[in-house]
Design a protein around this motif. Structure first.
Motif, PDB file in Angstrom:
ATOM      1  N   GLU A  17       2.671  -2.739  -2.990  1.00 41.38           N
ATOM      2  CA  GLU A  17       1.343  -2.768  -2.346  1.00 41.38           C
ATOM      3  C   GLU A  17       1.282  -3.805  -1.237  1.00 41.38           C
ATOM      4  O   GLU A  17       0.723  -3.552  -0.162  1.00 41.38           O
ATOM      5  N   LYS A  60       0.674  -3.156   2.769  1.00 41.39           N
ATOM      6  CA  LYS A  60      -0.329  -3.884   3.564  1.00 41.39           C
ATOM      7  C   LYS A  60       0.297  -4.509   4.802  1.00 41.39           C
ATOM      8  O   LYS A  60      -0.285  -4.453   5.904  1.00 41.39           O
ATOM      9  N   MET A  93      -5.281   3.449  -3.916  1.00 40.12           N
ATOM     10  CA  MET A  93      -5.338   2.215  -3.129  1.00 40.12           C
ATOM     11  C   MET A  93      -4.399   2.295  -1.933  1.00 40.12           C
ATOM     12  O   MET A  93      -4.772   1.969  -0.795  1.00 40.12           O
ATOM     13  N   ILE A  94      -3.170   2.762  -2.167  1.00 37.60           N
ATOM     14  CA  ILE A  94      -2.186   2.825  -1.081  1.00 37.60           C
ATOM     15  C   ILE A  94      -2.588   3.871  -0.051  1.00 37.60           C
ATOM     16  O   ILE A  94      -2.487   3.654   1.163  1.00 37.60           O
ATOM     17  N   SER A 108      -1.359   7.226  -5.456  1.00 38.42           N
ATOM     18  CA  SER A 108      -2.096   5.979  -5.660  1.00 38.42           C
ATOM     19  C   SER A 108      -3.254   5.906  -4.659  1.00 38.42           C
ATOM     20  O   SER A 108      -3.046   5.941  -3.445  1.00 38.42           O
ATOM     21  N   LYS A 126       5.180  -2.661  -8.519  1.00 41.11           N
ATOM     22  CA  LYS A 126       4.011  -2.013  -7.903  1.00 41.11           C
ATOM     23  C   LYS A 126       3.246  -3.001  -7.026  1.00 41.11           C
ATOM     24  O   LYS A 126       2.832  -2.667  -5.910  1.00 41.11           O
TER      25      LYS A 126
END
Length: 793
Positions: A332, A336, A368-369, A366, A328
């Motif tokens: 991430e 980015k 954040m993603i 998710s 994971k």
């Protein structure tokens, strides 16, 4: 037999390409080699069979008996020669037993006879030779794996690799030896401190190696482009102690390297003709650099994509040293890197591939993603001046929304609000649509110019074309064309949702988008769109904010190209007037901003189509609303009232106590044209003069004076030159602390009147409660007066 195959003629050979002829020659040579190899194998097998037959040939029986008799005689002589008198019986017996157990020590090594020959006395000679192991072929034949051939300047070069064949017995023996070695020399057990120190040392070595490669590439990209491959190979780090951190560092390092060394143009592949031509050394070096850069960039993007896919599919490879939980974090970092490349290199190769990867991740579970991808797309829209990248993203988003059957997050559609589109190609007359002629045609030159003039004209046009190419700037027509195509796709997505998914959570984002881009919609869709918006408001299924967006969209349509249409928007005025008192007056008063935008479009930009009665009704209702909302909302509403009083004539009627004409003001009536607003007064301004917020007090005093632009009653420049929306956002209570005039400050209690993040003193609470009690008293007096007048009528 005579060969009947015809020899190809000279004409046929001319028509056949050189590559085809070379391939035929290679095939013929391969056939000859394989036939010779097959013949050699058969001869080898024949020789081995003959050798095996010779080794099986038995000896005569008489010779074998003679050898046995001679051996017995020698043994008897040896027994006689031993000094048995010097030994005890027990010693002799012990020696005989040892000789039987360790016969391999006492046997004659020069003889070819088996060890236990006495036990095999009664065996026949034929059986003995049958038990002799046969000498078979121990070396396995080497198989060839044919690979794809390589094409060079000299021709096609075949490629093959030998396939290794290992014996199971050899592998077992090697494994046994390794196991024995392992058992003999056990590895030393490390303490946790030693393991941490060893890991730190390994990590430092990898970091130094990454830094050395990166600095070498950045210092001389042309000559050190091959080191990109070495750096990219570190993405497959196999040491489980440092694999995760090293892979993350390599991902980020490669991303920064590509951002620095990528050129400001797209690299296209060379044609066959360009490859065949001879060029200078500098040009050839540049070509090799560009080719290496594009290939390594492609492989890097594939690695990032594979990392994200493995994480999404929860799939681990057999040879992988990274746990599923650590995937994971890797995914991430990969996302980015892709987001950074999406924003930083919109002009470079494979940008569309990055878009296809990023857009579906905007809808990822998710948080954040999804936020990372949404922010990246917003940045791309804001900095995209030409429109190529925006068009690609909008196409993919439209396909995603349709493919998921409108089951996506609202944030996916809200990114459309950040598009830099202010004008598009509208339908014009045929004269405007026809392209303007820049250069004269050949017939016109022939007719109007002499030979010398034509020559000069040709040179002049050639120079102009070269100057246009040297500028390398996008023409305005091309930019408008791209923006038009982008906006068409956006509107198609919006209209599909309005038609097929009216109860979808995407509807607020659609209405907000229509409110922003409604002035750019084609005139042909105006009637249908206004009908749909009105039906949505009338259905009652919308929230207050969504209905405000519907009103704002409708008036954006009518204030742009819709001026020429004969459409009465009275129902939208009535809806806004009716729902003004439904606004939230607490901390979540963001809807006031949309109301202020609606009022600006409905009155300031359409002042010629608005009657005085309607303006008076809205002015009175907005003044009542200003008593109940927070200070920033009151400031915005009073700034709108100031615009009303300066834009429409005779608004000072509400500053006089005398009634104008017949009728009584009906504050509960939802029709602004028939509520008789001219027969009331703006008594709310006197209460707002005693408001605890100083800016509200200034606006109230300014409106009581008749909203003058000059003199003692005029507003300061910092307030008069700002719009109502700007003032509302400036005086927003979020994150703002209020300094009370009293020095003593007490902490906030649970029963405090205002629940805010700042501290409010007791004196200020008293002022606020007095202000509310006065408001209620004045409203009750006004309502009693209204009842009395209605009873008299």
């Amino acid at each position: 037999r005579k060969n009947t195959k015809r020899v190809p003629s000279f004409r046929k050979l001319l028509r056949t390409s050189q590559i085809k002829l070379d391939n035929k020659l290679k095939n013929k040579q391969y056939k000859q080699k394989s036939a010779a190899k097959k013949y050699r194998k058969e001869q080898k097998k024949l020789r081995e069979a003959v050798r095996d037959a010779i080794s099986r040939k038995p000896f005569p029986l008489e010779e074998c008996k003679k050898k046995q008799v001679a051996r017995k005689w020698e043994e008897k002589e040896e027994e006689d020669a031993l000094p048995l008198d010097m030994m005890d019986e027990d010693d002799i017996k012990l020696m005989e037993d040892l000789a039987q157990k360790a016969s391999f020590l006492t046997r004659d090594l020069s003889s070819n006879e088996p060890v236990h020959v006495k036990k095999r006395k009664h065996e026949s000679v034929i059986e003995k030779y049958e038990k002799v192991p046969r000498r078979l072929q121990t070396e396995p034949e080497k198989e060839l794996i044919h690979l794809l051939p390589i094409k060079d300047k000299s021709g096609i070069i075949p490629q093959a690799v030998e396939k290794p064949v290992l014996n199971d017995e050899e592998e077992d023996t090697e494994d046994m030896e390794e196991a024995e070695d392992f058992n003999e020399e056990p590895l030393p057990v490390l303490t946790p401190e030693e393991m941490a120190d060893q890991r730190r040392q390994k990590l430092q070595e990898r970091k130094m190696h990454i830094a050395a490669l990166a600095s070498a590439i950045l210092s001389e990209p042309d000559s050190n482009i091959k080191k990109l491959k070495e750096l990219r190979a570190m993405l497959m780090e196999q040491d489980p102690n440092v694999a995760v951190i090293v892979r993350k560092l390599v991902m980020v390092s490669l991303m920064e390297i590509f951002k620095d060394i990528a050129p400001s143009y797209k690299i296209r592949p060379l044609t066959e003709a360009e490859k065949a031509t001879k060029v200078k050394k500098e040009t050839q070096k540049l070509r090799e650099f560009e080719e290496g850069l594009v290939s390594q960039y492609k492989f890097y993007l594939e690695n990032l994509e594979q990392t994200i896919k493995d994480w999404k599919q929860r799939k681990l490879k057999k040879s992988n040293v990274i746990s599923l939980k650590a995937y994971k974090g890797l995914a991430e970092v990969a996302v980015k890197c892709l987001c950074e490349l999406l924003v930083a290199l919109p002009h470079f190769n494979f940008h569309n591939n990055i878009i296809v990867l990023i857009v579906p991740l905007m809808n990822d579970p998710s948080k954040m993603i999804s936020e990372l991808c949404v922010e990246a797309v917003k940045k791309l829209f804001k900095q995209d001046k030409l429109g190529y990248a925006s068009l690609g993203v909008v196409k993919v988003i439209s396909g995603l929304v349709r493919g998921r059957n409108y089951d996506v997050k609202p944030e996916v559609l809200k990114v459309f609000l950040h598009l830099r589109i202010k004008e598009v190609e509208l339908q014009k007359d045929s004269e405007d649509i026809a392209p303007k002629k820049k250069f004269m045609t050949y017939k016109e030159k022939r007719k109007n110019l002499s030979r010398m003039q034509r020559k000069w004209k040709k040179a002049e046009e050639k120079l102009e074309r070269e100057l246009l190419e040297a500028e390398a700037s996008e023409s305005k027509e091309k930019k408008l064309k791209l923006h038009t195509e982008t906006l068409n796709i956006v509107f198609v997505t919006y209209f599909r949702i309005l038609k097929k998914a009216q109860k979808s959570p995407l509807l607020p984002a659609v209405l907000e988008g229509l409110a922003k881009f409604a002035h750019l919609i084609n005139v042909e869709f105006f009637d249908d769109l206004l009908i749909v918006l009105h039906s949505l408001i009338a259905s009652g299924d919308l929230s207050y904010r969504e209905s405000l967006h519907c009103v704002l969209s409708a008036f954006h349509i009518l204030s742009g190209q819709g001026d020429v249409l004969n459409i009465d928007p009275m129902k939208f005025y009535t809806h806004l007037y009716k729902t003004l008192f439904s606004l939230h007056a607490g901390g979540t008063n963001e809807d006031i901003g949309i109301v202020l935008q609606c009022l600006d479009v409905m009155f300031a930009k359409r002042r010629k189509q608005v009657s005085q009665q309607r303006a008076l009704a809205f002015l009175k209702r907005l003044s009542i609303l200003a008593l109940h909302v927070l200070p920033n909302s009151s400031v915005g509403i009073l700034a709108t009232n100031r615009v009303f009083m300066q834009t429409f004539p005779r608004m000072d009627l509400l500053l006089d106590n005398e009634s104008q004409g017949s009728g009584v003001y009906l504050p509960e009536l939802d029709e602004p044209e028939h509520c008789n607003a001219q027969n009331t007064a703006l008594w709310e301004l006197h209460l707002l003069q005693r408001h605890y917020h100083p800016t509200v007090q200034k606006f109230a005093s300014h409106l009581i004076a008749g909203a003058p632009t000059e003199g003692s009653g005029a507003l300061p420049l910092d307030l008069s030159q700002r719009s109502a929306t700007e003032l509302f956002e400036t005086y927003c209570m979020k994150g703002m602390t209020f300094n009370p005039p009293v020095a003593s400050v007490t902490p906030r209690r649970k029963d405090t009147f205002l629940q805010r993040d700042s501290f409010v003193d007791e004196e200020l609470n008293k002022q606020l409660q007095l202000h509310i009690s006065q408001t209620v008293a004045h409203k009750s007096l006004d309502f009693a007066k209204h009842l009395k007048e209605s009873s008299l009528a």
